[in-house]
Design an enzyme around this catalytic site. Structure first.
Site, PDB file in Angstrom:
ATOM      1  N   SER A 126       0.826  -1.196   0.000  1.00  0.00           N
ATOM      2  CA  SER A 126       0.000   0.000   0.000  1.00  0.00           C
ATOM      3  C   SER A 126       0.865   1.252   0.000  1.00  0.00           C
ATOM      4  O   SER A 126       1.969   1.272   0.556  1.00  0.00           O
ATOM      5  CB  SER A 126      -0.858  -0.026   1.261  1.00  0.00           C
ATOM      6  OG  SER A 126      -1.411   1.233   1.508  1.00  0.00           O
ATOM      7  N   TYR A 151      -1.522  -1.634  11.277  1.00  0.00           N
ATOM      8  CA  TYR A 151      -1.894  -2.074   9.926  1.00  0.00           C
ATOM      9  C   TYR A 151      -0.801  -1.670   8.928  1.00  0.00           C
ATOM     10  O   TYR A 151      -0.281  -2.495   8.167  1.00  0.00           O
ATOM     11  CB  TYR A 151      -3.239  -1.459   9.500  1.00  0.00           C
ATOM     12  CG  TYR A 151      -3.435  -1.485   8.007  1.00  0.00           C
ATOM     13  CD1 TYR A 151      -3.792  -2.655   7.360  1.00  0.00           C
ATOM     14  CD2 TYR A 151      -3.215  -0.329   7.231  1.00  0.00           C
ATOM     15  CE1 TYR A 151      -3.922  -2.691   5.986  1.00  0.00           C
ATOM     16  CE2 TYR A 151      -3.347  -0.366   5.856  1.00  0.00           C
ATOM     17  CZ  TYR A 151      -3.702  -1.537   5.244  1.00  0.00           C
ATOM     18  OH  TYR A 151      -3.818  -1.579   3.879  1.00  0.00           O
ATOM     19  N   LYS A 155       2.199  -3.928   6.540  1.00  0.00           N
ATOM     20  CA  LYS A 155       2.510  -3.829   5.101  1.00  0.00           C
ATOM     21  C   LYS A 155       4.023  -3.707   4.922  1.00  0.00           C
ATOM     22  O   LYS A 155       4.613  -4.349   4.052  1.00  0.00           O
ATOM     23  CB  LYS A 155       1.787  -2.626   4.474  1.00  0.00           C
ATOM     24  CG  LYS A 155       0.286  -2.793   4.366  1.00  0.00           C
ATOM     25  CD  LYS A 155      -0.103  -3.859   3.350  1.00  0.00           C
ATOM     26  CE  LYS A 155      -1.591  -4.106   3.275  1.00  0.00           C
ATOM     27  NZ  LYS A 155      -1.951  -5.378   2.652  1.00  0.00           N
TER      28      LYS A 155
END
Ligand code: UDP
Length: 340
Positions: A126, A151, A155
Site C-alpha cells: 500500500s 496495519y 505492510k
C-alpha cells in the site's frame, strides 16, 4: 499447461476482481479465503462473469498445516496474497490481533511457496508505506516512513519478509504492488466493495450516503494546504488495479524481472481532492449528496499521489478508466446490493 495462480483472500473486494482478470487472461485460479470479512457475493460474481466454476477453499492462512497442505496438493505456479485485516483504526486498538493475522498468514505462504515449488509471490502492499512524502508524486525510490498504525506496519514488514526471503532462498521471486486508493466496482455490478458496519473509506461512505444508509458524509477537513483545502489522493479504479496484477504475474512467469524482488506503484498519477471526488460523483450519477465539512481525521496525510511511470514502462500497465466511469460503477454496485 495453463499456469495456476492461488489468490489468498480471493473472495474479497480486490481479490475477486483480480481473480476475474486472471481467468480472462487465461490463468487457472484457486481462491482461498476464511470469509472473515466478506460473504460469497463477490466470489459468486466472479464465477458469473467468467462463466467458470472457480475452485474454492475455505481456510485460514494463519493455519500453517492447512497452507502447507494446499501447496502440497495443488501445483501452484504463483501466489497473490490479499488475505489480511485492513482497518487502520481497529489495528491501533487491536495490535496483537493485526500483527498475528497479517504476519503469520504471509510467513506461512512464503514458507510453503519456497518449500513446495511455487516460485512466484505477489504481495499486495500500500501507498501507506510512504506516509506523507516530502516530494510528490512518489516514486518507488521515495523513502518509506515510520508507519503510523499496526496495519501500516504489517505492510512494511511483509514487504521486508518478501525482500529478505527472495534474497535468502534463491528459489522464489517477488513483487510488491503499492496501491494508492482503490475504488469503484466491476462494470457488470456483480462485484464490488462490501464494507461491514460504518465504512471508513470515502467512496463506500459516499455511495451509502447517496442511497440513504448514512445520513450525511463528513468531509474531514477543508483547511489543508491544497487548492480547495481538502486532501488529495490518487484514486485507482479497481478493474485497472486488478489488471496490474495480471501484468505482474505475466512478468514473473515469463522470467522478465530485472531484480528478483521488485516494487511498483499502482496509481493513476493524478491527484484528486475529496471535494472534487464528491462533486464528480454527484454530477456523473445525477444524485445529490448530503455532506458537511467536519474536523480533520487523525492520522490523515495531506496529499499523496503516485508516479506510476515504472509500472507503465516495466509492467506495460496504465490506468485506463476515468474517475467518472469508476464513480458510475461504484453507484451501480450500491444500487445492486441495495436491491439484492
Ligand atoms: N474522507 C472523508 N470522509 C470520509 C472518509 C474519508 O472526508 O467519510 C477523506 C479522508 O480524509 C481522505 C480521503 O477521504 O482525505 C480518502 O480516505 P480513505 O479512508 O478512503 O483512504 P486513505 O487515503 O485514508 O487510505
Amino acid at each position: 499447461m495453463t499456469p495456476t495462480v492461488l489468490v489468498s483472500g480471493g473472495a474479497g473486494f480486490i481479490g475477486s476482481h483480480v481473480t476475474v482478470e486472471l481467468i480472462q487472461a487465461g490463468y487457472n485460479v484457486i481462491v482461498a479465503d476464511n470469509m472473515s470479512n466478506c460473504d460469497k457475493t463477490c466470489y459468486n460474481g466472479a464465477q458469473k462473469i467468467t462463466g467458470r466454476k472457480i475452485p474454492f477453499f475455505k481456510m485460514d492462512f494463519c493455519n500453517r498445516r492447512a497452507v502447507e497442505k494446499l501447496f502440497q496438493t495443488n501445483k501452484i505456479d504463483a501466489v497473490i496474497h490479499f488475505a489480511a485485516f485492513k482497518a487502520v483504526g481497529e489495528s491501533v486498538a487491536q495490535p496483537v490481533m493485526y500483527y498475528r493475522n497479517n504476519l503469520d498468514s504471509f510467513l506461512n505462504i512464503v514458507d510453503a511457496a519456497r518449500t513446495y515449488g511455487c516460485p512466484n509471490i505477489l504481495f499486495s502492499s500500500s501507498a501507506t508505506v510512504y506516509g506523507q512524502p516530502e516530494k510528490l508524486p512518489v516514486t518507488e525510490e521515495s523513502p518509506r516512513q515510520e508507519a503510523t498504525s499496526p496495519y501500516g506496519n504489517t505492510k512494511q514488514i511483509c514487504e521486508d519478509v518478501l525482500r529478505d526471503s527472495v534474497k535468502a532462498y534463491g528459489n522464489i521471486r517477488g513483487i510488491a504492488l503499492r496501491y494508492f486508493n482503490p475504488i469503484g466496482a466491476h462494470p457488470s455490478a456483480l462485484m464490488g466493495e462490501l464494507p461491514r458496519g460504518v465504512p471508513n473509506n470515502l467512496v463506500p461512505f459516499i455511495t451509502q450516503t447517496a442511497i440513504g444508509k448514512r445520513e450525511c458524509l463528513s468531509i474531514f477537513g477543508n483547511d489543508y494546504p491544497t487548492p480547495d483545502g481538502t486532501c488529495l489522493r490518487d484514486y485507482i479504479d479497481i478493474v485497472d488495479l486488478a489488471k496490474a496484477h495480471v501484468c505482474a504475474v505475466d512478468r514473473m512467469m515469463a522470467d522478465k524481472m530485472k531484480e528478483p524482488y521488485e516494487i511498483f506503484n499502482i496509481g493513476t498519477g493524478k491527484p484528486v481532492s475529496v471535494m472534487e471526488l464528491v462533486n464528480a460523483f454527484q454530477k456523473v450519477n445525477g444524485v445529490k449528496l448530503n455532506y458537511k465539512i467536519a474536523p480533520r481525521r487523525a492520522g490523515d496525510v495531506t496529499a499523496v499521489w503516485a508516479d506510476p511511470s515504472k509500472a507503465n514502462k516495466e509492467l506495460g500497465w496504465k490506468a485506463q478508466r476515468t474517475i467518472e466511469e469508476t464513480l458510475k460503477a461504484a453507484w451501480t454496485w450500491e444500487l445492486f446490493i441495495a436491491h439484492k
